[in-house]
Design a protein around this motif. Structure first.
Motif, PDB file in Angstrom:
ATOM      1  N   MET A  28       0.625  -1.190   0.048  1.00 13.47           N
ATOM      2  CA  MET A  28       0.099  -0.065  -0.033  1.00 13.47           C
ATOM      3  C   MET A  28       0.940   1.339   0.054  1.00 13.47           C
ATOM      4  O   MET A  28       1.920   1.243   0.678  1.00 13.47           O
ATOM      5  N   THR A  29       0.370   2.195  -0.861  1.00 12.90           N
ATOM      6  CA  THR A  29       1.207   3.397  -0.945  1.00 12.90           C
ATOM      7  C   THR A  29       0.505   4.501  -0.120  1.00 12.90           C
ATOM      8  O   THR A  29      -0.773   4.442   0.040  1.00 12.90           O
ATOM      9  N   PHE A  30       1.240   5.429   0.455  1.00 15.35           N
ATOM     10  CA  PHE A  30       0.616   6.438   1.095  1.00 15.35           C
ATOM     11  C   PHE A  30       0.740   7.769   0.858  1.00 15.35           C
ATOM     12  O   PHE A  30      -0.101   8.652   1.506  1.00 15.35           O
ATOM     13  N   GLU A  31       1.137   8.044  -0.216  1.00 14.02           N
ATOM     14  CA  GLU A  31       1.303   9.394  -0.941  1.00 14.02           C
ATOM     15  C   GLU A  31      -0.176   9.975  -0.893  1.00 14.02           C
ATOM     16  O   GLU A  31       0.325  11.413  -1.155  1.00 14.02           O
ATOM     17  N   SER A  32      -1.050   9.399  -1.455  1.00  9.56           N
ATOM     18  CA  SER A  32      -2.210  10.090  -1.859  1.00  9.56           C
ATOM     19  C   SER A  32      -3.187  10.285  -0.456  1.00  9.56           C
ATOM     20  O   SER A  32      -4.208  11.046  -0.677  1.00  9.56           O
ATOM     21  N   LEU A  33      -2.878   9.764   0.491  1.00 10.86           N
ATOM     22  CA  LEU A  33      -3.724   9.956   1.843  1.00 10.86           C
ATOM     23  C   LEU A  33      -3.387  11.230   2.440  1.00 10.86           C
ATOM     24  O   LEU A  33      -2.424  12.086   2.394  1.00 10.86           O
ATOM     25  N   ILE A  34      -4.604  11.552   3.230  1.00  9.55           N
ATOM     26  CA  ILE A  34      -4.290  13.007   3.966  1.00  9.55           C
ATOM     27  C   ILE A  34      -4.363  12.549   5.332  1.00  9.55           C
ATOM     28  O   ILE A  34      -4.667  11.665   5.980  1.00  9.55           O
ATOM     29  N   GLU A  35      -3.838  13.585   6.030  1.00 10.19           N
ATOM     30  CA  GLU A  35      -3.711  13.482   7.739  1.00 10.19           C
ATOM     31  C   GLU A  35      -5.006  14.114   8.395  1.00 10.19           C
ATOM     32  O   GLU A  35      -5.420  15.010   7.975  1.00 10.19           O
ATOM     33  N   TYR A  36      -5.469  13.179   9.450  1.00  7.04           N
ATOM     34  CA  TYR A  36      -6.462  13.579  10.259  1.00  7.04           C
ATOM     35  C   TYR A  36      -6.067  13.862  11.721  1.00  7.04           C
ATOM     36  O   TYR A  36      -5.126  12.967  12.085  1.00  7.04           O
ATOM     37  N   GLU A  37      -6.364  14.846  12.407  1.00  6.03           N
ATOM     38  CA  GLU A  37      -5.865  15.038  13.861  1.00  6.03           C
ATOM     39  C   GLU A  37      -7.098  15.049  14.559  1.00  6.03           C
ATOM     40  O   GLU A  37      -8.191  15.565  14.522  1.00  6.03           O
ATOM     41  N   LEU A  38      -7.037  14.355  15.959  1.00  5.54           N
ATOM     42  CA  LEU A  38      -8.146  14.345  16.713  1.00  5.54           C
ATOM     43  C   LEU A  38      -7.576  14.715  18.172  1.00  5.54           C
ATOM     44  O   LEU A  38      -6.300  14.133  18.604  1.00  5.54           O
ATOM     45  N   GLU A  39      -7.877  15.833  18.701  1.00  3.32           N
ATOM     46  CA  GLU A  39      -7.341  16.332  20.029  1.00  3.32           C
ATOM     47  C   GLU A  39      -7.911  15.240  21.166  1.00  3.32           C
ATOM     48  O   GLU A  39      -8.931  15.129  21.159  1.00  3.32           O
ATOM     49  N   ILE A  40      -7.025  15.088  22.134  1.00  2.00           N
ATOM     50  CA  ILE A  40      -7.232  14.203  23.325  1.00  2.00           C
ATOM     51  C   ILE A  40      -6.870  15.097  24.588  1.00  2.00           C
ATOM     52  O   ILE A  40      -5.824  15.749  24.302  1.00  2.00           O
ATOM     53  N   SER A  41      -7.532  14.696  25.491  1.00  2.80           N
ATOM     54  CA  SER A  41      -7.245  15.422  26.805  1.00  2.80           C
ATOM     55  C   SER A  41      -5.984  15.178  27.505  1.00  2.80           C
ATOM     56  O   SER A  41      -5.198  15.951  28.344  1.00  2.80           O
ATOM     57  N   ARG A  42      -5.326  14.009  27.211  1.00  2.00           N
ATOM     58  CA  ARG A  42      -4.380  13.667  27.827  1.00  2.00           C
ATOM     59  C   ARG A  42      -3.080  14.443  27.577  1.00  2.00           C
ATOM     60  O   ARG A  42      -1.995  14.748  28.317  1.00  2.00           O
ATOM     61  N   ASP A  43      -3.188  14.940  26.388  1.00  2.00           N
ATOM     62  CA  ASP A  43      -1.826  15.858  25.868  1.00  2.00           C
ATOM     63  C   ASP A  43      -2.060  16.693  24.669  1.00  2.00           C
ATOM     64  O   ASP A  43      -2.263  16.371  23.411  1.00  2.00           O
ATOM     65  N   GLU A  44      -2.787  17.827  25.271  1.00  2.05           N
ATOM     66  CA  GLU A  44      -3.301  18.838  24.168  1.00  2.05           C
ATOM     67  C   GLU A  44      -2.248  19.072  22.985  1.00  2.05           C
ATOM     68  O   GLU A  44      -2.916  19.569  21.931  1.00  2.05           O
TER      69      GLU A  44
END
Length: 213
Positions: A1-17
């Protein structure tokens, strides 16, 4: 599987803002991994429920093993691994999604998490009885209902806690899965008041279940 076409998603968590959970995803669902490589809302609701449980001191999984079924991008299991660093989290899905899971685990430095293949239609397992099983958006297609009910029955022990979240799409079909699940499990719905106040939806249900004795 190649990752070049994928985009990053971020999810904030309370343990380490300062350090959100980061996963690569295919937001269009057009790679050969299909919709499994996409972050779905039910997973976010479940992840933020676990975040709230941890932040309020109601969830302690130190020394416990967590199994995520149909992990996809791994956002739920990785979030839990970050929130509960003394736990062991096993993220599972079809073989074609394992490289993405491994990449996302590495992206987050989640050393207490691992990825492996687990086909719901086969009798293989993870080699131990998990203390917690996570499932998010695992019943979106009717042909998944019986395999999911079967794998839950095979892998859950007498004390295993199952957390299942899904976005409602076809009520009658979802009721069929609930009927299948209820043959061997008792469960309750987690009310909106107990979910994360900012990450919930009237279209997303969260259930907590245990094997019947």
């Amino acid at each position: 599987m190649t990752f070049e076409s994928l985009i990053e998603y971020e999810l904030e968590i309370s343990r380490d803002e300062a350090s959100p959970v980061r996963v690569l995803q295919d937001a269009t669902g057009t790679t050969r991994c299909g919709v499994g490589a996409t972050v779905w809302d039910a997973g976010l609701v479940l992840a933020k429920y676990l975040d709230r449980q941890t932040a309020e001191g109601r969830l302690d999984l130190a020394g416990k093993t967590v199994l995520e079924l149909g992990a996809g991008t791994g956002i739920v299991g990785i979030a839990l691994a970050r929130l509960q660093p003394q736990s062991t989290v096993v993220l599972t899905d079809k073989q074609e999604l394992v490289p993405l899971l491994e990449r996302n685990i590495a992206l987050n430095g989640a050393q207490n998490a691992s990825a492996q293949r687990l086909d719901w239609t086969e009798a293989d397992g993870i080699g131990c009885t998990p203390d917690v099983i996570l499932v998010s958006d695992g019943i979106w297609a009717r042909d998944l209902h019986q395999p999911l009910a079967d794998v839950l029955q095979r892998t859950a022990g007498a004390a295993t806690r199952v957390l299942l979240a899904y976005e409602t799409r076809a009520f009658a079909d979802e009721a069929e899965f609930i009927a299948l699940w209820s043959r061997h499990f008792r469960f309750r719905d987690i009310k909106p008041a107990d979910q994360h106040p900012l990450v919930q939806s009237e279209d997303i249900y969260v259930f907590e279940g245990w094997r019947k004795v």
